[in-house]
Design an enzyme around this catalytic site. Structure first.
Site, PDB file in Angstrom:
ATOM      1  N   GLY A  85       0.829  -1.211   0.000  1.00  0.00           N
ATOM      2  CA  GLY A  85       0.000   0.000   0.000  1.00  0.00           C
ATOM      3  C   GLY A  85       0.849   1.240   0.000  1.00  0.00           C
ATOM      4  O   GLY A  85       2.061   1.175  -0.264  1.00  0.00           O
ATOM      5  N   ASN A  86       0.257   2.373   0.264  1.00  0.00           N
ATOM      6  CA  ASN A  86       1.024   3.627   0.321  1.00  0.00           C
ATOM      7  C   ASN A  86       0.451   4.512   1.408  1.00  0.00           C
ATOM      8  O   ASN A  86      -0.560   4.187   2.035  1.00  0.00           O
ATOM      9  CB  ASN A  86       1.020   4.301  -1.048  1.00  0.00           C
ATOM     10  CG  ASN A  86      -0.373   4.635  -1.494  1.00  0.00           C
ATOM     11  OD1 ASN A  86      -1.033   5.490  -0.930  1.00  0.00           O
ATOM     12  ND2 ASN A  86      -0.856   3.919  -2.509  1.00  0.00           N
ATOM     13  N   ARG A  87       1.093   5.650   1.613  1.00  0.00           N
ATOM     14  CA  ARG A  87       0.764   6.489   2.766  1.00  0.00           C
ATOM     15  C   ARG A  87      -0.366   7.481   2.527  1.00  0.00           C
ATOM     16  O   ARG A  87      -0.638   8.315   3.387  1.00  0.00           O
ATOM     17  CB  ARG A  87       2.004   7.294   3.174  1.00  0.00           C
ATOM     18  CG  ARG A  87       3.111   6.472   3.755  1.00  0.00           C
ATOM     19  CD  ARG A  87       4.288   7.395   4.046  1.00  0.00           C
ATOM     20  NE  ARG A  87       5.434   6.640   4.484  1.00  0.00           N
ATOM     21  CZ  ARG A  87       5.618   6.239   5.747  1.00  0.00           C
ATOM     22  NH1 ARG A  87       4.723   6.537   6.661  1.00  0.00           N
ATOM     23  NH2 ARG A  87       6.685   5.559   6.061  1.00  0.00           N
ATOM     24  N   SER A  88      -0.998   7.451   1.373  1.00  0.00           N
ATOM     25  CA  SER A  88      -2.028   8.457   1.095  1.00  0.00           C
ATOM     26  C   SER A  88      -3.223   8.285   2.044  1.00  0.00           C
ATOM     27  O   SER A  88      -3.756   7.180   2.193  1.00  0.00           O
ATOM     28  CB  SER A  88      -2.489   8.325  -0.352  1.00  0.00           C
ATOM     29  OG  SER A  88      -3.498   9.260  -0.590  1.00  0.00           O
ATOM     30  N   ALA A 108      -3.536   7.817  -4.774  1.00  0.00           N
ATOM     31  CA  ALA A 108      -2.217   7.237  -5.053  1.00  0.00           C
ATOM     32  C   ALA A 108      -2.469   5.790  -5.456  1.00  0.00           C
ATOM     33  O   ALA A 108      -2.951   4.980  -4.660  1.00  0.00           O
ATOM     34  CB  ALA A 108      -1.354   7.306  -3.807  1.00  0.00           C
TER      35      ALA A 108
END
Ligand code: CTP
Length: 391
Positions: free
Chosen positions: A207-210, A274
């Site tokens: 995943g990502n930090r958005s 993102a």
């Protein structure tokens, strides 16, 4: 000022146009307004209480006697930010002009200091009668915004001034009295928010930090400016919004499915999410034991923004986002051109900045080559600056 969460009291008079006010309730809700309906007793001959209760999701009273302990006229007067009377009949306009208080609606109007919008609908003879015209003048002098009825076909075969205006015109007037700018009125805006996650196994994901805060801030600002907003929210369970359609997704594939379905109907796509650039090539049914986790084989995800911009029709506008840690402008210019975007906002995410924060810094790049620096701004401010640019 945002329309989201603002309270509108809709007073309904006893005219056939009462049925058109049903659509008005829905459209006001689309714009984020919370609506309470107070019909006059006569209007219930046209549209019954059950319809208003179902549409507004709130109890409907017509007389001060209906629920005495709640002192409804004072309570409603206090909570209502705006009062719209639509349709307003000749009789209702006369009662308002005289300051009468003979049903719940006229009691609330007398007790409330809220901005008031009156939408007359009646036969031309009744509208043009000097008594009605004098009453309208009195209301206007007292600060009511009274719309002129439209010219057109009326009940029976008559044609003349007296028709209930289009819902869009009433909404525009509501935005006028409520101080919200409706410069995106009726525009369909598709916003993606958050970040997609790609499962590695039933337990883990890439995943990502958005956080989704920027996408929701844009959606909120667009609703307040009159747009019809659909948010595709990727993994932002804590964020919600009244007045927008929200579709929650997890993976890039799911986000892509919703986009492919809805893109052709939107005027504007704001691709704030993102999107994971790659996903594991296969996802086992069972959890991968840690001794087998040395490497994960990835396959690239489709670039959804690129895909949508290839489908873009001449009337559509696309705003892309980019997150960069170095060579901000250079990388952003290349993305704007390669992805054929109208606007690109490049976030400066060096040293973990921006993610999860209420603030952002970066640059807006326009197709013309112009660059607008955002040195440090709230995500709400950036949302409105981007919407200004899109206009
Ligand atoms: N985007 C997308 N589909 C992807 C990757 C990104 O639609 N598979 C969109 C994002 O929503 C964003 C924009 O493309 O609006 C920029 O994404 P970014 O990840 O910064 O750019 P990339 O083109 O993926 O380039 P790189 O990761 O190499 O910087």
């Amino acid at each position: 000022m945002s329309s989201a969460g603002r309270e509108v009291l809709l007073g309904v008079g006893g005219g056939i146009a009462a049925y058109k006010a049903c659509d008005l309730v829905r459209r006001m809700q689309d714009h984020g307004f919370l609506v309470t309906v107070v019909p006059t007793p006569a209007s219930l001959n046209f549209v019954g209480k059950a319809t208003w209760e179902a549409l507004s999701g709130r109890p409907v009273l017509t007389q001060v006697w209906d629920d005495v302990p709640s002192v409804a006229h004072i309570r409603l007067a206090e909570v209502s930010d705006y009062i719209i009377i639509a349709p307003a009949t000749a009789d209702l306009i006369a009662r308002l002009a005289q300051g009468r208080a003979d049903d719940l609606l006229t009691n609330v109007v007398l007790a409330s200091g809220a901005a008031k919008l009156v939408v007359p609908a009646m036969h031309p003879e009744m509208w043009n009668d000097p008594a009605t015209q004098t009453n309208v003048e009195i209301l206007r002098q007292r600060g009511f915004l009274v719309l002129d009825p439209e010219v057109g076909r009326l009940t029976g075969n008559e044609i003349g001034a007296g028709r209930f205006p289009e819902t869009a015109r009433i909404l525009e007037s509501l935005h006028e009295i409520s101080g919200t700018h409706a410069d995106l009125l009726g525009k369909r805006i598709l916003v993606t928010a958050g970040g997609t996650r790609e499962p590695i196994d039933p337990v883990r994901f890439i995943g990502n930090r958005s956080s989704g805060k920027q996408g929701f801030a844009i959606a909120q600002a667009a609703i307040a400016r009159g747009a019809i907003v659909h948010v595709i929210a990727a993994n932002c369970p804590d964020l919600d919004l009244e007045g927008a359609q929200i579709t929650r997704v997890e993976t890039t594939a799911q986000l892509g499915d919703v986009l492919r379905n809805d893109f052709s109907d939107c005027d504007v796509l704001i691709m704030c999410a993102a999107v994971a650039d790659a996903r594991p090539s296969s996802v086992p049914e069972n959890k991968i034991k840690k001794d087998k986790l040395a490497a994960i084989e990835l396959v690239p995800n489709p670039d959804l923004l690129l895909e949508m911009s290839a489908l873009k029709s001449s009337g559509q506008v696309i705003i892309g986002f980019a997150a960069e840690t170095e060579n901000l402008l250079e990388n952003a210019k290349e993305k704007l051109t390669r992805k054929n975007l109208d606007i690109l906002y490049v976030n400066d995410v060096s040293r973990g900045a921006v993610f999860g924060s209420d603030h952002t810094k970066g640059s807006i790049l326009l197709r013309s080559g112009e660059v607008i620096q955002i040195s440090e701004a709230s995500k709400d401010t950036l949302a409105n600056v981007l919407l200004d640019q899109l206009l």
